[in-house]
Design a protein around this motif. Structure first.
Motif, PDB file in Angstrom:
ATOM      1  N   VAL A  85      40.422  39.182  35.440  1.00  0.00           N
ATOM      2  CA  VAL A  85      40.185  38.377  34.463  1.00  0.00           C
ATOM      3  C   VAL A  85      40.941  38.891  33.377  1.00  0.00           C
ATOM      4  N   GLN A  86      41.343  38.333  32.380  1.00  0.00           N
ATOM      5  CA  GLN A  86      42.046  38.747  31.327  1.00  0.00           C
ATOM      6  C   GLN A  86      40.891  38.915  30.359  1.00  0.00           C
ATOM      7  N   PRO A  87      41.184  39.900  29.278  1.00  0.00           N
ATOM      8  CA  PRO A  87      40.127  40.218  28.293  1.00  0.00           C
ATOM      9  C   PRO A  87      39.566  38.963  27.543  1.00  0.00           C
ATOM     10  N   LEU A 123      34.721  39.284  28.148  1.00  0.00           N
ATOM     11  CA  LEU A 123      35.042  40.442  29.066  1.00  0.00           C
ATOM     12  C   LEU A 123      35.854  41.367  28.515  1.00  0.00           C
ATOM     13  N   LYS A 124      35.438  42.740  28.402  1.00  0.00           N
ATOM     14  CA  LYS A 124      36.451  43.549  28.043  1.00  0.00           C
ATOM     15  C   LYS A 124      37.027  44.542  28.871  1.00  0.00           C
ATOM     16  N   PRO A 125      38.165  45.396  29.128  1.00  0.00           N
ATOM     17  CA  PRO A 125      38.470  46.265  30.056  1.00  0.00           C
ATOM     18  C   PRO A 125      37.484  47.308  30.143  1.00  0.00           C
ATOM     19  N   THR A 163      37.533  43.146  37.607  1.00  0.00           N
ATOM     20  CA  THR A 163      38.793  43.869  36.639  1.00  0.00           C
ATOM     21  C   THR A 163      39.115  42.762  35.574  1.00  0.00           C
ATOM     22  N   VAL A 164      39.096  43.584  34.273  1.00  0.00           N
ATOM     23  CA  VAL A 164      39.445  42.957  33.291  1.00  0.00           C
ATOM     24  C   VAL A 164      40.727  43.629  32.652  1.00  0.00           C
ATOM     25  N   SER A 165      41.735  42.982  32.607  1.00  0.00           N
ATOM     26  CA  SER A 165      43.142  43.540  32.187  1.00  0.00           C
ATOM     27  C   SER A 165      44.106  42.531  32.082  1.00  0.00           C
TER      28      SER A 165
END
Length: 122
Positions: free
Chosen positions: A10-12, A84-86, A119-121
């Motif tokens: 998922v993206q930040p 969500l954060k990295p 995974t947050v990226s």
């Protein structure tokens, strides 16, 4: 037996909902917790919910962004994650404890699911 699912990339700033389905026991007799473990780090408490779903407890890192809930009719506990954060990247585990208090220590939980990767990226 606990089976976690719902992880992914998922993206930040994005959101995910993790689920943990329980089988083989009286689900409503257990406090349920969510933990996470990032590479090279210890497993840490994220949040938990009491047997009846009326009380929750969160790590400071999760407060205001994550929500733990449960459906005792479906034998499932959820972790809804927003913003969500990295640094939220980790393998997320659900766990069951006889309770009655929501333990923040992993050693207090007798039963564990297999984990699901978040995974947050960008």
């Amino acid at each position: 037996q606990l089976q976690a699912s719902g992880g992914g990339l998922v993206q930040p700033g994005g959101s995910l909902r993790l689920s943990c389905a329980a089988s083989g026991g009286a689900f409503s007799n257990y406090v349920m917790g969510w933990f996470r473990q990032a590479p090279g780090k210890e497993r840490e408490f994220v949040g938990g919910v009491n047997r009846g779903g009326t009380s929750t407890r969160y790590a400071n890192s999760a407060k205001g962004r994550f929500t733990v809930s449960r459906d005792n009719t479906a034998n499932t506990v959820y972790l809804q994650m927003y913003g969500l954060k990295p640094e939220d990247t980790a393998v997320y585990y659900c766990a069951a404890d006889e309770g009655p208090l929501i333990d923040t220590e992993a050693r207090g939980y007798a039963y564990w699911g297999q984990g699901t990767q978040v995974t947050v990226s960008s």
